[in-house]
Motif scaffolding. Structure first.
Motif, PDB file in Angstrom:
ATOM      1  N   CYS A   1     -10.999 -14.905  50.372  1.00 24.07           N
ATOM      2  CA  CYS A   1     -11.990 -14.112  49.639  1.00 24.07           C
ATOM      3  C   CYS A   1     -13.181 -14.964  49.212  1.00 24.07           C
ATOM      4  O   CYS A   1     -14.327 -14.530  49.303  1.00 24.07           O
TER       5      CYS A   1
ATOM      6  N   HIS B   1     -14.383 -10.253  45.364  1.00 28.24           N
ATOM      7  CA  HIS B   1     -13.930 -11.452  44.665  1.00 28.24           C
ATOM      8  C   HIS B   1     -14.841 -12.664  44.723  1.00 28.24           C
ATOM      9  O   HIS B   1     -14.791 -13.511  43.854  1.00 28.24           O
TER      10      HIS B   1
ATOM     11  N   HIS C   1      -6.933 -10.653  50.002  1.00 30.43           N
ATOM     12  CA  HIS C   1      -6.438  -9.792  48.920  1.00 30.43           C
ATOM     13  C   HIS C   1      -5.790  -8.504  49.441  1.00 30.43           C
ATOM     14  O   HIS C   1      -5.203  -7.754  48.663  1.00 30.43           O
TER      15      HIS C   1
END
Ligand code: ZN
Length: 128
Positions: free
Chosen positions: A56, A64, A107
């Motif tokens: 991320c 993020h 994620h």
């Protein structure tokens, strides 16, 4: 700096485990295109599907990476932008060569991501 090319990260292993559970067979850390000096994390050569599990932060996840950018000054956004440009270029070159690049954020749920990949591979095996 090496973080960009780090291998066998936890998210990557999780996606591979999920693919394995689905009965998928694949290659890991391969160059999809011989002339392209970039490896994909998971490769399905027959279906021409290349999977990248992107961190991320380093790859600029919209959910993020933004938060982290602010605390790291000017350097990180430039580095992240460079990675994003490179990722886009990789996608483009694969697409040009009849491949499809699948990008999975770290994620994401590995099981859901694996299902997405498995379905794509299945369809492409039927059509390519
Ligand atoms: Zn993210």
């Amino acid at each position: 700096m090496r973080n960009v090319a780090r291998k066998d990260t936890a998210p990557e292993l999780a996606v591979r485990r999920s693919l394995h559970k689905l009965g998928m067979r694949y290659f890991v850390h391969r160059r999809p295109l011989p002339g392209l000096r970039r490896q994909a994390d998971v490769v399905f050569p027959k279906a021409k599907v290349a999977v990248f599990v992107d961190g991320c932060f380093w790859h600029g996840c919209p959910e993020h990476a933004g938060k982290l950018e602010k605390t790291n000054g000017w350097y990180w956004p430039a580095k992240i932008q460079a990675n994003r440009d490179r990722d886009a270029d990789t996608n483009f070159r694969l697409d040009e060569s009849g491949w499809v690049a699948v990008r999975i954020w770290e994620h994401e749920s590995p099981d859901e991501a694996a299902l997405r990949v498995a379905e794509l591979v299945r369809v492409r095996r039927l059509t390519t």
